[in-house]
Design a protein around this motif. Structure first.
Motif: not given
Length: 176
Positions: A61-73, A104-110, A135-139
């Motif tokens: 899993s950490l290797a996937l993150i290391a090899a990524a050009d971008a990460v969406i959390v 890029l953050p992607l979050f969802i809440g109530g 990046l600004g992200g999407v909530y």
């Protein structure tokens, strides 16, 4: 081909968060990115809790993150913060593990009351991991994502527009 990892901190693969994840994945793939979904919930709990850096699953899993050009959390919001599951994984990411990667953050809440979770809870941790291009992200609010009978998700029109803007920004950064 640019590699994008979507890191999902949801404890449930049935979460409405996957409406955002699935839509974003489709958009990135159409632009030519290679997208990998990393569901933290699928990793061995004992390895996460004990910070077992020798675990083959954690290492991969950490290797996937290391090899990524971008990460969406991506995470649902609980108690005005991202999930503990996401935090326990982020604690395993090396100190500079996000350096040079757009995040890029992607979050969802109530409720919209937790809108600032990205700025006040997530961004300091991403910054501590070397992430400087956050990046600004999407909530999104739960009501903006409808579960459809076929297992797909229907997204509120404004949410789709915000996701498309964020994907466009990643595409421009990755030159897709």
């Amino acid at each position: 081909m640019s590699k994008v990892v979507i890191l999902s901190g949801s404890p449930s693969t049935q979460s409405r968060l996957y409406g955002l994840i699935n839509y974003t994945t489709e958009q990135l793939q159409q632009a030519g990115a290679e997208v990998t979904l990393l569901n933290v919930v699928d990793l061995p709990a004992e390895d996460l809790v004990t910070a077992n850096f020798n675990s083959p699953d954690v290492t991969a899993s950490l290797a996937l993150i290391a090899a990524a050009d971008a990460v969406i959390v991506a995470s649902p919001v609980y108690k005005a913060s991202y999930s503990g599951l996401l935090k326990i994984f982020l604690d395993l990411v090396p100190q500079e593990g996000l350096r040079g990667k757009p995040v890029l953050p992607l979050f969802i809440g109530g409720t919209l009351a937790h809108l600032l979770v990205i700025d006040y809870a997530l961004k300091p941790v991403i910054n501590a991991l070397g992430g400087r291009h956050i990046l600004g992200g999407v909530y999104a609010v739960d009501q903006w994502v409808e579960r459809l009978p076929d297992g797909a998700y229907g997204l509120y029109e404004e949410l789709v527009a915000r996701l498309e803007r964020s994907v466009k920004e990643i595409n421009e950064l990755l030159k897709l």
